[in-house]
Design a protein around this motif. Sequence first.
Motif, mmCIF file in Angstrom:
data_model
loop_
_atom_site.group_PDB
_atom_site.id
_atom_site.type_symbol
_atom_site.label_atom_id
_atom_site.label_comp_id
_atom_site.label_asym_id
_atom_site.label_seq_id
_atom_site.Cartn_x
_atom_site.Cartn_y
_atom_site.Cartn_z
ATOM 1 N N ILE A 72 0.790 -1.139 0.115
ATOM 2 C CA ILE A 72 0.189 0.017 -0.081
ATOM 3 C C ILE A 72 0.954 1.183 0.077
ATOM 4 O O ILE A 72 1.975 1.287 0.513
ATOM 5 N N THR A 74 0.290 5.416 0.737
ATOM 6 C CA THR A 74 -0.705 6.365 1.343
ATOM 7 C C THR A 74 -0.065 7.936 1.289
ATOM 8 O O THR A 74 1.069 7.815 1.517
ATOM 9 N N PRO A 94 -3.094 -0.303 -3.534
ATOM 10 C CA PRO A 94 -3.592 0.592 -3.277
ATOM 11 C C PRO A 94 -3.147 2.114 -2.773
ATOM 12 O O PRO A 94 -2.080 1.724 -2.187
ATOM 13 N N GLY A 96 -3.676 5.442 -0.871
ATOM 14 C CA GLY A 96 -4.649 6.327 -0.008
ATOM 15 C C GLY A 96 -4.228 7.645 -0.050
ATOM 16 O O GLY A 96 -3.104 8.071 -0.601
ATOM 17 N N ASN A 307 -5.028 4.470 6.962
ATOM 18 C CA ASN A 307 -4.937 3.488 5.924
ATOM 19 C C ASN A 307 -4.256 2.532 5.678
ATOM 20 O O ASN A 307 -4.847 1.370 5.439
ATOM 21 N N ILE A 308 -2.749 2.730 6.360
ATOM 22 C CA ILE A 308 -2.025 1.397 6.415
ATOM 23 C C ILE A 308 -2.450 0.202 7.414
ATOM 24 O O ILE A 308 -2.690 -0.875 7.217
ATOM 25 N N SER A 310 -5.528 -0.302 8.522
ATOM 26 C CA SER A 310 -6.801 -0.946 8.387
ATOM 27 C C SER A 310 -6.702 -1.735 7.084
ATOM 28 O O SER A 310 -7.301 -2.655 6.886
ATOM 29 N N PHE A 311 -5.741 -1.287 6.260
ATOM 30 C CA PHE A 311 -5.487 -2.318 5.095
ATOM 31 C C PHE A 311 -4.846 -3.668 5.521
ATOM 32 O O PHE A 311 -5.163 -4.868 5.296
ATOM 33 N N THR A 316 -9.147 -2.992 4.330
ATOM 34 C CA THR A 316 -9.755 -2.169 3.514
ATOM 35 C C THR A 316 -8.955 -0.749 3.933
ATOM 36 O O THR A 316 -8.006 -0.630 4.616
ATOM 37 N N VAL A 317 -9.272 0.330 3.077
ATOM 38 C CA VAL A 317 -8.513 1.557 2.966
ATOM 39 C C VAL A 317 -9.470 2.726 2.889
ATOM 40 O O VAL A 317 -10.098 2.762 2.151
ATOM 41 N N ILE A 320 -9.243 6.210 0.121
ATOM 42 C CA ILE A 320 -8.428 5.726 -0.999
ATOM 43 C C ILE A 320 -8.705 6.268 -2.314
ATOM 44 O O ILE A 320 -10.109 6.831 -2.903
#
Length: 326
Positions: A72, A74, A94, A96, A307-308, A310-311, A316-317, A320
């Motif tokens: 990920i 972000t 992904p 974020g 973001n990180i 919960s990824f 999930t992000v 995003i």
Amino acid sequence: MARKKVLLSRIFPKLATQLLEEAGCEVIAWDKEQPMSYEELTSKAKNCDALFCTLTDKIDSTFLNACSHLDIITQFAVGYDNIAIEVATKLGIPVGYAPNAMNEATADIAFGLMIATARKMFFMNQKIKDGKWGSFDPVGHLGLELKGKTLGILGLGRIGMVMAKKCKGAYDMKILYHNRNSNPEAESELGATWVDFETLVAESDVISAHCALTPETKDIFNKSAFDKMKPTSLFINTARGAVHNETDLINALKKGSIWGAGLDVTNPEPMKPDNPLLTMENVCVLPHIGSATITARNEMARMGATNIISFYKQGTVPYIVNLEVL
Ligand code: DGY
């Protein structure tokens, strides 16, 4: 969660490290004020699982292909024009970002620059520092008043909406806007009117840019746009420097096609100290401080860390850019 290595590309608010460490991540944080080089960023990212970066980092296709293992990325910003999103998406990474965190902070800077420019505040302050405060001058350096004027917003989204509310509340300004899609909330709450870009520049007394930098908005404020503006108009840019063409802006100010400009963003950044805009009477320039409040920066740190975390914890992000990846 297995211990994941997260690279922080700049010195971010301490909250970012605190939240990530509490969640069990190992944080590798760059500790110098200046950004690391592209090569350093690439080599450090190769040894990490996640990247928390910002607008000074070039996350282009070469970087992404070299670091395609990243789980990920972000971004510590709402804008993400430094990231090749379509490449990240193809690679399944992904991305974020931090929407809403800086709405108030950035709109304050746009609003402040509007007043500062209308009253030549930066230039007049410089006169004091230069020892040139003469006596009270009944006709010198007269500015503009904003009451009842027309505000034109390019990109009436989250930040533009806050700017529009401030201008409506403080000066009962009429609001025009140009967006790809209409903004029903602005139309019903503020009586805002959608107009095409030509009408926006021709009819506004203050034109404020709040759009994202995209191929469509790059250089949109160029000679042709400035030539259509009122000679009494103010151009305010708190979005991205590349939405205006700097040479055309300087010429427009010199010719008097527009009255003044307030810029929080320039192209390139940082602006060189000998830039002619810095000595113009009707120009106020700030060094990209739109989101620079304690509240906004902490929120940006919280959003990135969230973001990180919960990824890794839920897959999930919450904030995003490329949802299709998940
Ligand atoms: C953003 O968020 O895009 C600003 O330019 C920096 O905070």
